[in-house]
Design a protein around this motif. Sequence first.
Motif, short mmCIF file in Angstrom:
data_model
loop_
_atom_site.label_atom_id
_atom_site.label_comp_id
_atom_site.label_asym_id
_atom_site.label_seq_id
_atom_site.Cartn_x
_atom_site.Cartn_y
_atom_site.Cartn_z
N GLY A 13 -13.17 5.31 4.33
CA GLY A 13 -14.17 5.57 3.30
C GLY A 13 -13.85 6.81 2.50
N ALA A 14 -13.40 7.85 3.17
CA ALA A 14 -13.03 9.09 2.47
C ALA A 14 -11.82 8.86 1.58
CB ALA A 14 -12.75 10.19 3.49
N ALA A 15 -10.82 8.13 2.08
CA ALA A 15 -9.63 7.84 1.29
C ALA A 15 -9.97 6.98 0.08
CB ALA A 15 -8.58 7.15 2.17
N LEU A 16 -10.86 6.03 0.26
CA LEU A 16 -11.28 5.16 -0.83
C LEU A 16 -12.00 5.97 -1.91
CD1 LEU A 16 -11.54 2.33 -2.02
CD2 LEU A 16 -13.61 2.04 -0.63
N ALA A 17 -12.86 6.89 -1.51
CA ALA A 17 -13.55 7.73 -2.48
C ALA A 17 -12.56 8.56 -3.29
CB ALA A 17 -14.54 8.63 -1.76
N ALA A 18 -11.53 9.09 -2.63
CA ALA A 18 -10.52 9.87 -3.33
C ALA A 18 -9.70 9.00 -4.28
CB ALA A 18 -9.60 10.56 -2.33
N LYS A 19 -9.35 7.81 -3.83
CA LYS A 19 -8.56 6.90 -4.67
C LYS A 19 -9.35 6.51 -5.92
CE LYS A 19 -5.42 4.34 -2.81
NZ LYS A 19 -4.09 4.52 -3.34
N ARG A 20 -10.65 6.39 -5.80
CA ARG A 20 -11.50 6.04 -6.94
C ARG A 20 -11.84 7.24 -7.82
NH1 ARG A 20 -15.72 1.89 -3.97
NH2 ARG A 20 -14.31 0.11 -3.96
N GLY A 21 -11.52 8.45 -7.34
CA GLY A 21 -11.77 9.65 -8.12
C GLY A 21 -13.13 10.27 -7.88
N ASP A 22 -13.85 9.81 -6.86
CA ASP A 22 -15.17 10.36 -6.56
C ASP A 22 -15.09 11.72 -5.88
OD1 ASP A 22 -16.29 8.06 -7.62
OD2 ASP A 22 -16.45 7.07 -5.66
N VAL A 23 -14.01 11.96 -5.15
CA VAL A 23 -13.76 13.27 -4.53
C VAL A 23 -12.32 13.66 -4.82
CG1 VAL A 23 -15.44 12.94 -2.67
CG2 VAL A 23 -13.09 12.28 -2.30
N LYS A 24 -12.02 14.94 -4.68
CA LYS A 24 -10.66 15.43 -4.94
C LYS A 24 -9.73 15.01 -3.81
CE LYS A 24 -12.04 19.46 -7.57
NZ LYS A 24 -12.01 20.91 -7.65
N SER A 40 -3.57 0.34 -0.44
CA SER A 40 -4.17 -0.04 -1.72
C SER A 40 -5.68 0.11 -1.65
CB SER A 40 -3.81 -1.49 -2.06
OG SER A 40 -4.51 -2.36 -1.20
N GLU A 41 -6.32 0.07 -2.81
CA GLU A 41 -7.78 0.17 -2.85
C GLU A 41 -8.43 -0.99 -2.09
OE1 GLU A 41 -11.33 0.48 -6.15
OE2 GLU A 41 -9.35 1.25 -6.67
N GLY A 42 -7.86 -2.17 -2.20
CA GLY A 42 -8.39 -3.35 -1.50
C GLY A 42 -8.31 -3.21 0.01
N GLU A 43 -7.18 -2.69 0.49
CA GLU A 43 -7.02 -2.49 1.93
C GLU A 43 -8.03 -1.46 2.45
OE1 GLU A 43 -2.29 -3.26 2.71
OE2 GLU A 43 -2.86 -1.42 1.66
N LEU A 44 -8.21 -0.40 1.67
CA LEU A 44 -9.17 0.63 2.07
C LEU A 44 -10.59 0.08 2.07
CD1 LEU A 44 -7.69 3.69 0.17
CD2 LEU A 44 -7.74 3.34 2.64
N GLU A 45 -10.91 -0.76 1.10
CA GLU A 45 -12.23 -1.39 1.06
C GLU A 45 -12.48 -2.21 2.31
OE1 GLU A 45 -12.45 -3.68 -2.53
OE2 GLU A 45 -12.86 -1.91 -3.77
N ASP A 46 -11.48 -2.98 2.73
CA ASP A 46 -11.62 -3.81 3.93
C ASP A 46 -11.93 -2.96 5.16
OD1 ASP A 46 -11.13 -6.11 2.51
OD2 ASP A 46 -9.04 -6.29 3.14
N LEU A 47 -11.24 -1.85 5.30
CA LEU A 47 -11.50 -0.97 6.45
C LEU A 47 -12.84 -0.26 6.33
CD1 LEU A 47 -8.05 0.75 7.06
CD2 LEU A 47 -9.19 -0.86 8.55
N ALA A 48 -13.14 0.22 5.15
CA ALA A 48 -14.36 1.01 4.95
C ALA A 48 -15.63 0.18 5.08
CB ALA A 48 -14.32 1.71 3.60
#
Length: 61
Positions: A13-24, A40-48
């Motif tokens: 979830g933290a990595a996904l937020a960073a990839k989307r630009g929500d956190v640094k 990838s963003e899709g892989e991170l979404e699946d885990l999160a």
Amino acid sequence: MPAKSKAQQRAAGAALAAKRGDVKKSSLKGASREMEKSMSEGELEDLAETKHKKLPEHKGD
């Protein structure tokens, strides 16, 4: 691919937020930093999005 533990789900979830630009990206540490770089963003979404009600806190639990 569902997360194997609550810790893995939170890191994704933290990595996904960073990839989307929500956190640094510089605020990431450890597993979340590696996940952001290598997944990838899709892989991170699946885990999160894994429901963590029945997951152990850590994989070894």
